[in-house]
Scaffold this motif. Sequence first.
Motif, PDB file in Angstrom:
ATOM      1  N   GLN B 571       0.819  -1.221   0.007  1.00  0.00           N
ATOM      2  CA  GLN B 571      -0.019   0.059   0.157  1.00  0.00           C
ATOM      3  C   GLN B 571       0.997   1.184  -0.025  1.00  0.00           C
ATOM      4  OE1 GLN B 571      -2.038   1.059   3.451  1.00  0.00           O
ATOM      5  NE2 GLN B 571      -3.902   1.721   2.485  1.00  0.00           N
ATOM      6  N   MET B 572       0.876   1.894  -0.939  1.00  0.00           N
ATOM      7  CA  MET B 572       1.984   3.078  -1.337  1.00  0.00           C
ATOM      8  C   MET B 572       1.745   4.137  -0.051  1.00  0.00           C
ATOM      9  SD  MET B 572       2.130   3.833  -5.136  1.00  0.00           S
ATOM     10  CE  MET B 572       0.652   4.016  -5.622  1.00  0.00           C
ATOM     11  N   ARG B 573       0.381   4.446   0.069  1.00  0.00           N
ATOM     12  CA  ARG B 573       0.467   5.434   1.230  1.00  0.00           C
ATOM     13  C   ARG B 573       0.992   5.122   2.541  1.00  0.00           C
ATOM     14  NH1 ARG B 573      -4.694   7.035   2.936  1.00  0.00           N
ATOM     15  NH2 ARG B 573      -5.168   4.919   3.170  1.00  0.00           N
ATOM     16  N   LEU B 576       4.676   5.799   2.197  1.00  0.00           N
ATOM     17  CA  LEU B 576       4.788   7.169   2.349  1.00  0.00           C
ATOM     18  C   LEU B 576       4.786   7.634   3.852  1.00  0.00           C
ATOM     19  CD1 LEU B 576       2.839   8.858  -0.563  1.00  0.00           C
ATOM     20  CD2 LEU B 576       5.256   9.200  -0.052  1.00  0.00           C
ATOM     21  N   ARG B 577       3.704   6.977   4.591  1.00  0.00           N
ATOM     22  CA  ARG B 577       3.866   7.369   5.781  1.00  0.00           C
ATOM     23  C   ARG B 577       4.998   7.091   6.738  1.00  0.00           C
ATOM     24  NH1 ARG B 577      -1.911   6.000   5.874  1.00  0.00           N
ATOM     25  NH2 ARG B 577      -1.415   3.925   6.824  1.00  0.00           N
ATOM     26  N   LEU B 580       7.813   9.472   5.648  1.00  0.00           N
ATOM     27  CA  LEU B 580       7.645  11.031   6.081  1.00  0.00           C
ATOM     28  C   LEU B 580       7.905  10.762   7.695  1.00  0.00           C
ATOM     29  CD1 LEU B 580       4.521  11.941   4.188  1.00  0.00           C
ATOM     30  CD2 LEU B 580       6.910  13.066   4.120  1.00  0.00           C
ATOM     31  N   GLY B 698      -8.927   8.253   8.985  1.00  0.00           N
ATOM     32  CA  GLY B 698      -7.551   8.736   8.813  1.00  0.00           C
ATOM     33  C   GLY B 698      -7.268  10.220   8.432  1.00  0.00           C
ATOM     34  N   ASP B 702      -3.389  11.563   8.913  1.00  0.00           N
ATOM     35  CA  ASP B 702      -2.750  12.286   7.597  1.00  0.00           C
ATOM     36  C   ASP B 702      -2.191  13.937   7.627  1.00  0.00           C
ATOM     37  OD1 ASP B 702      -2.654   9.666   6.602  1.00  0.00           O
ATOM     38  OD2 ASP B 702      -4.416  10.586   5.087  1.00  0.00           O
ATOM     39  N   ALA B 706       1.232  15.294   7.588  1.00  0.00           N
ATOM     40  CA  ALA B 706       1.510  16.437   6.804  1.00  0.00           C
ATOM     41  C   ALA B 706       2.015  17.674   7.422  1.00  0.00           C
ATOM     42  CB  ALA B 706       0.339  16.801   5.924  1.00  0.00           C
ATOM     43  N   ALA B 709       5.557  17.269   8.871  1.00  0.00           N
ATOM     44  CA  ALA B 709       6.577  17.457   7.855  1.00  0.00           C
ATOM     45  C   ALA B 709       6.664  18.728   7.219  1.00  0.00           C
ATOM     46  CB  ALA B 709       6.113  16.331   6.635  1.00  0.00           C
TER      47      ALA B 709
END
Lengths: 110, 966
Positions: B571-573, B576-577, B580, B698, B702, B706, B709
């Motif tokens: 799962q790409m997300r 990413l999490r 990050l 979620g 997220d 975000a 970051a």
Amino acid sequence: MNLLTSLAIGILFAAGIYQILRRNLIRAAIGLVLISNAVNLFLFSAGAYTGIEAAYSTATRQVSDPLPQALVLTAIVISMGGFAFVLSLLYVISTRYKTSDSDEVKGLKN
Amino acid sequence: MQDFVLALPFLLLGAGILTALAFSRSGWTASRLGWTLSLFPFSSFILALYAFTLVPSGKALTFSIPWIPSLGLNFSLYLDGLAALFALLITGIGTLVVIYAGQYFGDDASAWRFHAYTLLFMLAMLGLVLAGDLITLFIFWEGTSISSFLLIAYKFKDEAARKGAFKSLFITGGGGIAMLTGFLFVIHLTGSADFKTVLASGDLLRTSPLYPVLFTLIAFGAFTKSAQFPAHIWLPEAMTAPTPASAFLHSATMVKAGVYLLARLNPALGGTDTWFWTLSIVGLTTMLVGAYLGFKQNDLKPLLAYSTISQLGVLVALIGQDTEIAFKALVISILAHALYKSALFMSAGIIDHETGTRDLRKLGGLCKQMPVMFGIMGIAILSMAGLPPLFGFLAKETLLASATHPSLPPIVDSLFPLTTVLAGALILAQAVLAVWGVFLGKPADEKHPPHGHDPNFSFWLAPAVPALLSLLIGLAPVEPQFLVNFLADAAKAAYGDKVKVSLTLWTGLNVPLVLSIVAVMLGALLFRQRGRIRPWMTNFLPNFTVNALFNGTMSGLDSLSRLATRLQRGQMRFYLRVMLLGMVALVAMFVGVPAGVPVPKFEWNLVGLNGLRMFSLVMLTAAALVSVFIKRDLHAVIALGITGLGVAVWMALDPSPDVALVQIVVDILATVILILSLSLIPRRLRDRANELLHSRKGMARDALIAGAAGLVMAGLAFIALNTRPRESVVSPFYAENAKPLTGAKDIVGAIVVDFRGADTLIEILVFAMAGLGIYTLLHYAARKGGEYTREPPEIPLRAHTPLGIHNLPTSPMLHMLAYIMFPLAFMLGVTHMMYGHDQPGDGFTAGVIVSLTIAQWYMLFGYYETRRKLAWLNRNNMIVAGLTLALFNAAGGAVFGGGFFAPVNYGEMLGLPLPAGFGITNSFFFEVAIALTVMGAATLILDNLGHPREEDLEAEADLAALEEKP
């Protein structure tokens, strides 16, 4: 001024990253552009000195630092090319998986 | 020029490898190929011998060619007594092994692979011992690890062979990395990798506080390579290699690499207490463990392997001693061991080959059937046992003589001879056991005695030569003077001082002889009591082995990596999490000001902030936030466009018109392309995705990630901007030289087109590649997957009613506007190219502006109509023309201007009457090239993303089906 620029960079990053983290792939593409804008803004602001006049050899007063400008110019064009490629990937995904939800894109593993 | 003789063996062996490859398809038998290929190592042997005669006594012959001069790296070779001893062993035994391997593989025509690997290994091994600096040595060192991996795994279909090969690569490779790190410390301290410098900086290295570190690392590398306890476990398993490889690698060459390294560096690193104790303890332990484990074995090859481990332990322990006699013993032992052990391995291979087994329990009573082999193996085994009158006896005598240390406390001192005698007895017992088991004793199963007979001459020749040499050196009535001098030279290079070598067997009744007699008697006792002792040994601590430790470590690593791959759940997300959060954590770890760096002063520094700047910042941040919160994606795209324009305004205020201009046009083009591609994705898919964007699930998580970051990036940007140097070295150069060197008033333009022209050339290449990549993706890659059936577009002959994007009818007013805009944009583009040098704008803007009007056409007239009306606009030709022009233009600079991309003013050269401010320079041509490429690539992108959806109906049907599902 540095503080405000940094804040703007941070907001652009946050807005971009948030969209990438969500399940909508179209918004992810938008987030990507926001991030590249933030990076360009940062590079642009990193010039050694700020000028009053544009960097022309005919200028009589202090000119702005031309080096980061030239680098950012290149960066803008290249990120545009990369962005177009991402969009075509998006199109392929929407035809292959019939979705623009990143969680429904299966088959990445194995 | 005579130094070049050092490089010749490498060329010869390289030629040998090529020959082996060349004959790979000839169908030559291994035997024939073996005889042919043996010429290469043999001539290398002669050359090495010749090179040694050129070496002035006690000095070295060197050869060096620069490799990476900017890093001070050379490829260098170095030949002195020690290197010569090893080089002659490698090429000499190598010659015999190549012949032997030919006989071993017989008619097998696929054995060229084995020959090629053997020669490759020989090349690497020779390079290792002849290397003239640490880096060259390291490279060849790793070369031996890799080529021995290939040799051990030669029978790659056998799992044991693969496992053995992996184990040896893992252990020796790990040691190699440690060794390299140690070398880097040495280079750091001495300032050079060259042996001449390193060997002369012994005092510097020994007194350095880094000495324990670098010594540990280098010794670790040497110990793993030379199979010292507890890293010895790879050697017995490497016995899965074909026997010729074992005879070569595991007797005389590769396992001695660690010994060679320690001996080579002894003058630089040796002589300290650390050196003495580490090498002595590790060496003596290995000697004892190897001898003990060897006596347990029933298979000939592992038996020989363990006795090799034991012998390697002896050699390492000897290097640890700082006495003249130890180094005398060292060189004699190296030579003696290489001779008898290679003979024994090759004999074991012949016995296996002729009888089909190497198991001592199945063999027996072969002395009548194989008298020649009995002779050869008997001589070699007596040498291994250290019995007179063989060379091995001499080696053991010298070893025992060196095992006394009057300077140490008596208890410690007595440990040395004690372990030596014990190990010697065990070795003797297993040596006799091997000969007894094969030739004299009765086979366990008397009904099925082994069958075999002596092979022909060419097969037993290879083991006979070293075996006879062991006998001859021992029996020689006068000392062979050449050999004595040769060994003395080798010992001197390792010891750092003169070493007296003598090869007389009988030195009178003295302590070593008494010890030797004790060892022989003890060994005989062990052999006689083998029936009781060996079963007991097998049952003693059967599970406690280093191997169990190794396997445990490996499976632990495996499960750790499985745990790590759990993170990759597809799962790409999620990826990413993780990334990050990792970035945020990493930055958080380093928050703080390092000592010695002045704390940046916090300044508000609002200089230059005015209403317009404030406005642009607010505009771009607000638009960015809007693009997040707004519901429909088309609106979000518009908001994105506004953000880009805000950035452009900020840039224009700096003031930097060139960048601002590019930012504006690129931003618009990006927005247009985004809208075009949105129209390709079915509306319902987009709507569903939009709902997901604003779903609660979620969202907080997220937003938190975000936000964190973003905060980190803002903080980093703030620190970077506040602490950045306020003076530039490069920019003033550009500012001063733009006009005189390139004739451009616009400094930014001059940097892009002239100063950093190659950069820009690559950039337009990347842009063109992006266009081509999209084309390939949409037309070929996707179609190959089977989901994409669209043929390359064909323009129908029938005229279409112009329908715009989304198949919406567009107004004739807008059509008229598009007709007018197109030539205007063209003219604007041309002026940008012509005057870009003195004004804002350049080839990029020219290309993008024209592309924008083309995009307008796609939107207003639709795909087919645009393609029909603008048929002359061939994007592929434009890209090709642009890139070709750019390259030729740059080359023109080389012809007329004295350098690639050098500025040339062709107009001035030809005296053309041109309007003021415009010059036909190569910068101008470059601008044209840039514009052409950008235009071509942009049209390619528009063409592909602006293509109408022919599968609209199909998608609609799919969607209906999807919605019917619960």
